[in-house]
Design an enzyme around this catalytic site. Structure first.
Site, PDB file in Angstrom:
ATOM      1  CE1 TYR A   1      -9.542  -2.857   0.609  1.00 52.13           C
ATOM      2  CE2 TYR A   1      -8.561  -0.891  -0.325  1.00 52.13           C
ATOM      3  CZ  TYR A   1      -8.442  -2.085   0.362  1.00 52.13           C
ATOM      4  OH  TYR A   1      -7.199  -2.504   0.801  1.00 52.13           O
TER       5      TYR A   1
ATOM      6  CG  HIS B   1      -5.387  -6.230  -0.204  1.00 57.54           C
ATOM      7  ND1 HIS B   1      -6.611  -6.128   0.405  1.00 57.54           N
ATOM      8  CD2 HIS B   1      -5.533  -7.182  -1.170  1.00 57.54           C
ATOM      9  CE1 HIS B   1      -7.465  -6.965  -0.176  1.00 57.54           C
ATOM     10  NE2 HIS B   1      -6.833  -7.610  -1.134  1.00 57.54           N
TER      11      HIS B   1
ATOM     12  CG  PHE C   1     -13.118   2.367   7.311  1.00 53.89           C
ATOM     13  CD1 PHE C   1     -12.708   1.736   6.145  1.00 53.89           C
ATOM     14  CD2 PHE C   1     -13.736   1.599   8.289  1.00 53.89           C
ATOM     15  CE1 PHE C   1     -12.911   0.384   5.933  1.00 53.89           C
ATOM     16  CE2 PHE C   1     -13.950   0.232   8.090  1.00 53.89           C
ATOM     17  CZ  PHE C   1     -13.541  -0.365   6.900  1.00 53.89           C
TER      18      PHE C   1
ATOM     19  NE  ARG D   1      -6.656 -11.750   5.800  1.00 54.92           N
ATOM     20  CZ  ARG D   1      -7.376 -10.625   5.679  1.00 54.92           C
ATOM     21  NH1 ARG D   1      -7.469 -10.002   4.495  1.00 54.92           N
ATOM     22  NH2 ARG D   1      -7.989 -10.104   6.707  1.00 54.92           N
TER      23      ARG D   1
ATOM     24  CD  GLU E   1      -9.074  -8.939  -3.390  1.00 59.16           C
ATOM     25  OE1 GLU E   1      -9.926  -8.661  -2.517  1.00 59.16           O
ATOM     26  OE2 GLU E   1      -7.946  -9.394  -3.098  1.00 59.16           O
TER      27      GLU E   1
ATOM     28  CG  ASN F   1      -3.713  -2.081   6.846  1.00 61.61           C
ATOM     29  OD1 ASN F   1      -3.579  -1.763   5.666  1.00 61.61           O
ATOM     30  ND2 ASN F   1      -4.726  -2.809   7.271  1.00 61.61           N
TER      31      ASN F   1
ATOM     32  CB  THR G   1      -7.413  -5.179   9.954  1.00 64.85           C
ATOM     33  OG1 THR G   1      -7.989  -6.322   9.327  1.00 64.85           O
ATOM     34  CG2 THR G   1      -7.700  -3.935   9.135  1.00 64.85           C
TER      35      THR G   1
ATOM     36  NE  ARG H   1      -2.606  -5.528   7.026  1.00 61.19           N
ATOM     37  CZ  ARG H   1      -3.796  -6.024   6.704  1.00 61.19           C
ATOM     38  NH1 ARG H   1      -4.384  -6.915   7.486  1.00 61.19           N
ATOM     39  NH2 ARG H   1      -4.399  -5.625   5.599  1.00 61.19           N
TER      40      ARG H   1
ATOM     41  CE  LYS I   1      -3.985  -2.176   2.276  1.00 65.68           C
ATOM     42  NZ  LYS I   1      -4.984  -2.029   3.388  1.00 65.68           N
TER      43      LYS I   1
HETATM   44  P1  IDP Z   1      -8.146  -6.445   5.778  1.00 67.54           P
HETATM   45  O1  IDP Z   1      -7.310  -5.573   4.861  1.00 67.54           O
HETATM   46  O2  IDP Z   1      -7.361  -6.937   6.957  1.00 67.54           O
HETATM   47  O3  IDP Z   1      -8.861  -7.548   5.031  1.00 67.54           O
HETATM   48  P2  IDP Z   1     -10.719  -5.079   5.878  1.00 67.54           P
HETATM   49  O4  IDP Z   1     -11.666  -5.148   7.040  1.00 67.54           O
HETATM   50  O5  IDP Z   1     -11.074  -5.830   4.641  1.00 67.54           O
HETATM   51  O6  IDP Z   1      -9.270  -5.504   6.418  1.00 67.54           O
HETATM   52  O7  IDP Z   1     -10.540  -3.532   5.531  1.00 67.54           O
HETATM   53  C1  IDP Z   1      -9.924  -3.131   4.330  1.00 67.54           C
HETATM   54  C2  IDP Z   1      -8.959  -2.006   4.632  1.00 67.54           C
HETATM   55  O8  IDP Z   1      -9.705  -0.888   5.119  1.00 67.54           O
HETATM   56  C3  IDP Z   1      -7.956  -2.301   5.745  1.00 67.54           C
HETATM   57  O9  IDP Z   1      -6.839  -3.036   5.320  1.00 67.54           O
HETATM   58  C4  IDP Z   1      -7.569  -0.899   6.192  1.00 67.54           C
HETATM   59  O10 IDP Z   1      -6.669  -0.271   5.264  1.00 67.54           O
HETATM   60  C5  IDP Z   1      -8.933  -0.195   6.114  1.00 67.54           C
HETATM   61  N1  IDP Z   1      -9.658  -0.269   7.396  1.00 67.54           N
HETATM   62  C6  IDP Z   1     -10.267  -1.354   7.952  1.00 67.54           C
HETATM   63  N2  IDP Z   1     -10.853  -1.060   9.128  1.00 67.54           N
HETATM   64  C7  IDP Z   1     -10.622   0.265   9.327  1.00 67.54           C
HETATM   65  C8  IDP Z   1     -10.984   1.188  10.380  1.00 67.54           C
HETATM   66  O11 IDP Z   1     -11.636   0.822  11.373  1.00 67.54           O
HETATM   67  N3  IDP Z   1     -10.554   2.476  10.231  1.00 67.54           N
HETATM   68  C9  IDP Z   1      -9.842   2.905   9.141  1.00 67.54           C
HETATM   69  N4  IDP Z   1      -9.491   2.078   8.144  1.00 67.54           N
HETATM   70  C10 IDP Z   1      -9.870   0.775   8.217  1.00 67.54           C
HETATM   71 MG    MG Z   2     -10.345  -7.461   3.610  1.00 62.88          MG
END
Ligand code: IDP
Ligand code: MG
Length: 139
Positions: A51, A117, A59, A87, A128, A114, A93, A104, A11
């Site tokens: 997304y 992805h 968010f 993962r 994807e 973070n 996350t 991460r 990212k």
């Molecule tokens: P993941 O990337 O671990 O699968 P997801 O829940 O799919 O997590 O969320 C996608 C992306 O959205 C995350 O990687 C992060 O960049 C962002 N994100 C997720 N939860 C939050 C939050 O609570 N606040 C701000 N950004 C978030």
């Molecule tokens: Mg995800």
């Protein structure tokens, strides 16, 4: 290919901080093979498509702006049990909750920025991958 590939993005925060090399080293040492890679950039609209599953989340708009804020490295990665193993390698996350030694934990700046992805299912790994690569580009 199902079960053998996952899709990843290094990212904008991790690219900007110069962590691409260190992250790829961890990915290769964990047994993944890079089968496609592209340094690219998303518009906010295209980040929104990627997304789309999160479009009702508070968010979402920030996430789209962040994901389009700079270059990213999109990759298709191959390994047995690729989705679950990747993962595990990237961690939770929220980096505050990620296991020690995960990508991460080591490189993420925040729950949003973070670092990386990883697909959450075999089906999404294929969807994807196709979002970023045409079939001809994949091998
Ligand atoms: P993941 O990337 O671990 O699968 P997801 O829940 O799919 O997590 O969320 C996608 C992306 O959205 C995350 O990687 C992060 O960049 C962002 N994100 C997720 N939860 C939050 C939050 O609570 N606040 C701000 N950004 C978030
Ligand atoms: Mg995800």
């Amino acid at each position: 290919m199902a079960g053998k590939i996952t899709f990843s993005i290094i990212k904008p925060d991790a690219y900007q901080a110069g962590h691409v090399g260190a992250i790829i080293k961890m990915i290769e040492e964990a047994g993944f093979r890079i089968v496609a890679a592209k340094l690219t950039r998303l518009t906010p609209e295209r980040a929104g498509q990627f997304y789309a599953v999160h479009k009702e989340r508070p968010f979402y708009r920030d996430l789209c702006n962040y994901m389009s804020s700079g270059p990213i490295l999109a990759m298709i990665l191959e390994k047995e049990n690729a989705v679950a193993d990747f993962r595990k390698l990237i961690g939770a996350t929220d980096p505050a909750k990620a296991e020690p030694g995960t990508i991460r934990k080591l490189f993420a700046k925040s729950i949003e920025a973070n670092a990386i992805h990883g697909s959450d299912s075999d089906e999404n790994a294929v969807i994807e991958s196709a979002f970023f690569f045409s079939a001809l580009e994949q091998f």
